[in-house]
Each structure stands twice: as structure tokens, then as C-alpha cells.
Design an enzyme around this catalytic site. Structure first.
Site, PDB file in Angstrom:
ATOM      1  CB  ALA A 174      -0.983  -0.124   1.341  1.00 40.61           C
ATOM      2  CB  THR A 181       0.778   6.578   0.530  1.00 42.51           C
ATOM      3  OG1 THR A 181       2.141   6.688   0.428  1.00 42.51           O
ATOM      4  CG2 THR A 181       0.144   5.570   1.518  1.00 42.51           C
ATOM      5  CD  GLN A 184       1.490  -6.998   0.564  1.00 46.96           C
ATOM      6  OE1 GLN A 184       0.957  -7.469   1.611  1.00 46.96           O
ATOM      7  NE2 GLN A 184       2.302  -6.091   0.510  1.00 46.96           N
ATOM      8  CG  HIS A 235      -4.133  -8.879  -1.278  1.00 48.97           C
ATOM      9  ND1 HIS A 235      -3.597  -8.259  -0.337  1.00 48.97           N
ATOM     10  CD2 HIS A 235      -3.929 -10.331  -0.636  1.00 48.97           C
ATOM     11  CE1 HIS A 235      -2.833  -9.175   0.569  1.00 48.97           C
ATOM     12  NE2 HIS A 235      -3.078 -10.399   0.292  1.00 48.97           N
ATOM     13  CB  CYS A 264     -22.424 -13.033  -9.060  1.00 49.00           C
ATOM     14  SG  CYS A 264     -22.641 -14.850  -9.814  1.00 49.00           S
ATOM     15  CB  CYS A 300     -25.491 -11.773 -10.574  1.00 48.12           C
ATOM     16  SG  CYS A 300     -24.865 -12.758 -12.008  1.00 48.12           S
ATOM     17  CB  CYS A 346     -27.671 -16.017 -11.335  1.00 42.19           C
ATOM     18  SG  CYS A 346     -26.360 -15.532 -10.086  1.00 42.19           S
ATOM     19  CG  ASN A 358       8.072   0.472   4.226  1.00 46.05           C
ATOM     20  OD1 ASN A 358       7.419   0.404   3.388  1.00 46.05           O
ATOM     21  ND2 ASN A 358       7.948   0.389   5.632  1.00 46.05           N
TER      22      ASN A 358
HETATM   23  P1  NAD Z   1       0.639  -1.692   5.188  1.00 49.32           P
HETATM   24  O1  NAD Z   1      -0.287  -0.756   5.311  1.00 49.32           O
HETATM   25  O2  NAD Z   1       0.746  -2.737   6.264  1.00 49.32           O
HETATM   26  O3  NAD Z   1       2.186  -0.785   5.094  1.00 49.32           O
HETATM   27  C1  NAD Z   1       2.497   0.075   4.014  1.00 49.32           C
HETATM   28  C2  NAD Z   1       3.930   0.650   4.579  1.00 49.32           C
HETATM   29  O4  NAD Z   1       4.275   1.392   3.571  1.00 49.32           O
HETATM   30  C3  NAD Z   1       3.957   1.448   5.884  1.00 49.32           C
HETATM   31  O5  NAD Z   1       5.151   0.699   6.936  1.00 49.32           O
HETATM   32  C4  NAD Z   1       4.239   2.838   5.619  1.00 49.32           C
HETATM   33  O6  NAD Z   1       4.709   3.517   6.647  1.00 49.32           O
HETATM   34  C5  NAD Z   1       4.898   2.570   4.301  1.00 49.32           C
HETATM   35  N1  NAD Z   1       4.696   3.788   3.303  1.00 49.32           N
HETATM   36  C6  NAD Z   1       3.768   4.501   3.482  1.00 49.32           C
HETATM   37  N2  NAD Z   1       3.817   5.593   2.648  1.00 49.32           N
HETATM   38  C7  NAD Z   1       4.919   5.390   1.800  1.00 49.32           C
HETATM   39  C8  NAD Z   1       5.504   6.034   0.920  1.00 49.32           C
HETATM   40  N3  NAD Z   1       5.225   6.979   0.175  1.00 49.32           N
HETATM   41  N4  NAD Z   1       6.824   5.488   0.607  1.00 49.32           N
HETATM   42  C9  NAD Z   1       7.401   4.523   1.070  1.00 49.32           C
HETATM   43  N5  NAD Z   1       6.540   3.789   2.027  1.00 49.32           N
HETATM   44  C10 NAD Z   1       5.481   4.296   2.435  1.00 49.32           C
HETATM   45  O7  NAD Z   1       0.544  -2.334   3.574  1.00 49.32           O
HETATM   46  P2  NAD Z   1       0.685  -3.554   2.908  1.00 49.32           P
HETATM   47  O8  NAD Z   1       2.113  -3.989   3.432  1.00 49.32           O
HETATM   48  O9  NAD Z   1       0.623  -3.485   1.858  1.00 49.32           O
HETATM   49  O10 NAD Z   1      -0.455  -4.661   3.548  1.00 49.32           O
HETATM   50  C11 NAD Z   1      -1.735  -3.748   3.634  1.00 49.32           C
HETATM   51  C12 NAD Z   1      -2.784  -4.520   2.947  1.00 49.32           C
HETATM   52  O11 NAD Z   1      -3.584  -3.596   2.535  1.00 49.32           O
HETATM   53  C13 NAD Z   1      -2.530  -5.387   1.880  1.00 49.32           C
HETATM   54  O12 NAD Z   1      -3.088  -6.436   1.963  1.00 49.32           O
HETATM   55  C14 NAD Z   1      -3.105  -4.412   0.523  1.00 49.32           C
HETATM   56  O13 NAD Z   1      -4.112  -5.510  -0.054  1.00 49.32           O
HETATM   57  C15 NAD Z   1      -4.034  -3.597   1.315  1.00 49.32           C
HETATM   58  N6  NAD Z   1      -4.115  -2.250   0.827  1.00 49.32           N
HETATM   59  C16 NAD Z   1      -4.129  -1.881  -0.368  1.00 49.32           C
HETATM   60  C17 NAD Z   1      -4.307  -0.580  -0.629  1.00 49.32           C
HETATM   61  C18 NAD Z   1      -3.935  -0.308  -2.290  1.00 49.32           C
HETATM   62  O14 NAD Z   1      -4.431  -0.914  -2.994  1.00 49.32           O
HETATM   63  N7  NAD Z   1      -3.440   1.043  -2.634  1.00 49.32           N
HETATM   64  C19 NAD Z   1      -4.382   0.404   0.172  1.00 49.32           C
HETATM   65  C20 NAD Z   1      -4.540   0.029   1.447  1.00 49.32           C
HETATM   66  C21 NAD Z   1      -4.483  -1.108   1.678  1.00 49.32           C
END
Ligand code: NAD
Length: 252
Positions: A23, A27, A100, A120, A128, A153, A155, A218
Site C-alpha cells: 500500500a 500513498t 498486494q 489480493h 457474483c 447478478c 442469477c 519503505n
Molecule cells: P501496510 O499498510 O501494512 O504498510 C504500508 C507501509 O508503507 C508502511 O510501513 C508505511 O509506513 C509505508 N509507506 C507509506 N507511504 C509510503 C511511501 N510514500 N513510500 C514508502 N513507504 C511508504 O501495507 P501492505 O504491506 O501493503 O499491507 C496492507 C494490506 O492492505 C495489503 O493486503 C493490501 O492489499 C491492502 N491495501 C491496499 C491498498 C491499495 O491498493 N493501494 C491500500 C490500502 C491497503
């Protein structure tokens, strides 16, 4: 001290790098993560994101469709880190990317779907619950705009996006691809993930366990820091383009 140069040196000669993204890579596109300082879990109860809750609560489903299709629904664009992943693929140094994330931004940045394992799921489809009948997002959006607050759906079954909720199986095609990427990798880079969600984390930990170069980019600590060859703390949108640039000038 760990630097971009040290990370590039650790990856020197590697042509099958596994990218593992979480994730945190999105961000900077405006999508909150789950466990970071402004993460979703600070305000939302993870229990709401279970399949059981989705099936049981029509009000919750209506809220999800409203958030997705409503007037003020946000739209997101890939950032410099997503573009750097696509660029690394083009230089033929990557075996593939296991993500993810469900936001679809790797594909929007130009990474071919065959190079991506969205373990994910993703927000590009709707199916459906009973029989897996597939629907395009455009078709369901049309029906929602036409006045169906919780479209069903043909169905009769409940519809849901192809995003995996807690309590659901991971999509087999994506996990098979992720497994193949992990086995074929000769190094790994994890970006924007706490590397704490299983089984997804196994795909990158499997590479580290084989004592292959493992770079973590990270903001903040991860559960795999002790396994990292190089670990850089900072923004994915700053660090990954620099690393990809440093890899590009190497003679492999
Ligand atoms: P997590 O939320 O556990 O960890 C995210 C990490 O990224 C944190 O350590 C955070 O400090 C760091 N971070 C935040 N912004 C950053 C940046 N700009 N640069 C570098 N690091 C940064 O996320 P995860 O490990 O992906 O697990 C969370 C679950 O949430 C996953 O299963 C995922 O499917 C889901 N998720 C997905 C999304 C998306 O699709 N964008 C958003 C939220 C959650």
C-alpha cells in the site's frame, strides 16, 4: 551505510528481480495505506472488510457502491514509483511484480498484466458471489446510476468487486503467477510494505530465504528488516526512480 549506490551494487548482474509492492507505493497517489501513520486501520474497523460482513449487511454494500460510483468518488493516477516499476520491466531486469494492492495503478503505469500478480485482486472487475459470473465495471456503474443501489447478478446473487476481502480465497491465477515469479527470482526489492500480511509476504520472503540480494525501500520499519541486504527509509516515489536509474547505467 545503506545508500542507493549500495542497493544498486547489491543488485548488480541480477536480471530476474522480483518487485514486491504494498500500500505504501500508492500513498503518493493519494490512497491511504492500512498500517502507516495515517493508515486506514486508525479509523476503520478491519472487521468491516470481511466477506461475512459484506454478505450480511446490505447497507454496507450500498455504501461500497456509493463510494465507488458516487459523484465524489476519487480517481487516482500512478506516481513516480509505479512508473519506475514499469521502467525496470522494460529494461528486462525484472521477473515480475507481486503486488498486494488492488488499485490497478501498476497496469495504469504501463506494466503489462502478464508481468503482474495482483494477489489480493483488483478493482477492474465485478463478479457474483454464487457462480462467479463476471460483469464489467462500466455495466454495473450504469445500473447503479440508473437507480439500483445494490445491483444483483442476472442469477440473483450478490455482486462484489474482484477485490479480495478477509475470509476469501486468493485468486488462483494470480497466486500461481506470484509463485512462479518468486521461484524464478534472483533478487528482490520490496517497496512500501510492512511485509506482514500472509500469505502474500511469502513470495518475497522466499527469495530472501535463498540468501539472494534483498532490498527494502519503505517509510518506517518492516517485519523483514533483519533479512534485508540493504534497507532504505524514505518515500517510494523518491527512492525507486533513483534505484531504477542507477540499475539502468550498469552493464549487466
Ligand atoms: P501496510 O499498510 O501494512 O504498510 C504500508 C507501509 O508503507 C508502511 O510501513 C508505511 O509506513 C509505508 N509507506 C507509506 N507511504 C509510503 C511511501 N510514500 N513510500 C514508502 N513507504 C511508504 O501495507 P501492505 O504491506 O501493503 O499491507 C496492507 C494490506 O492492505 C495489503 O493486503 C493490501 O492489499 C491492502 N491495501 C491496499 C491498498 C491499495 O491498493 N493501494 C491500500 C490500502 C491497503
Amino acid at each position: 551505510m545503506d545508500t542507493i549506490e549500495a542497493a544498486a551494487a547489491a543488485l548488480h548482474g541480477r536480471k530476474n528481480i522480483l518487485l514486491f509492492t504494498g500500500a505504501g507505493i500508492s500513498t503518493e497517489s493519494g490512497i491511504p495505506d492500512f498500517r502507516g501513520p495515517n493508515g486506514v486501520w486508525k479509523t476503520v474497523d478491519p472487521k468491516n472488510f470481511t466477506l461475512r460482513h459484506y454478505l450480511a449487511d446490505e447497507g454496507f454494500r450500498q455504501q461500497r457502491w456509493r463510494r465507488w460510483f458516487g459523484e465524489d468518488s476519487p480517481s487516482y493516477r500512478p506516481n513516480a514509483a509505479h512508473k519506475a516499476v514499469a521502467q525496470l520491466w522494460q529494461t528486462q531486469r525484472m521477473v515480475g511484480c507481486v503486488t498486494q494492492n488492488i488499485d490497478g495503478l501498476h497496469v495504469d503505469a504501463g506494466l503489462p498484466p502478464s508481468a503482474l500478480a495482483e494477489v489480493h485482486g483488483n478493482v477492474r472487475g465485478i463478479a457474483c458471489i454464487e457462480l462467479g459470473h463476471f460483469h464489467s465495471v462500466a455495466a454495473i456503474r450504469e445500473r447503479w446510476l440508473g437507480g439500483e443501489p445494490d445491483p444483483r447478478c442476472k442469477c440473483g446473487s450478490i455482486l462484489k468487486s474482484t477485490v479480495v476481502l478477509f475470509g476469501e480465497q486468493l485468486p488462483t491465477a494470480a497466486t500461481n503467477r506470484a509463485h512462479a515469479f518468486s521461484l524464478g527470482a534472483d533478487a528482490a526489492i520490496a517497496v512500501g510494505s510492512t511485509i506482514s500480511v500472509f500469505p502474500a509476504a511469502e513470495y518475497v520472503l522466499g527469495v530472501a530465504d535463498r540468501n539472494l540480494p534483498f532490498v527494502i525501500l519503505n517509510m518506517g520499519p518492516t517485519d523483514a528488516d533483519e533479512l534485508a541486504t540493504i534497507r532504505l527509509d524514505g518515500k517510494a516515489g523518491d527512492l525507486l526512480p533513483m534505484l531504477v536509474e542507477a540499475l539502468e547505467v550498469q552493464t549487466v
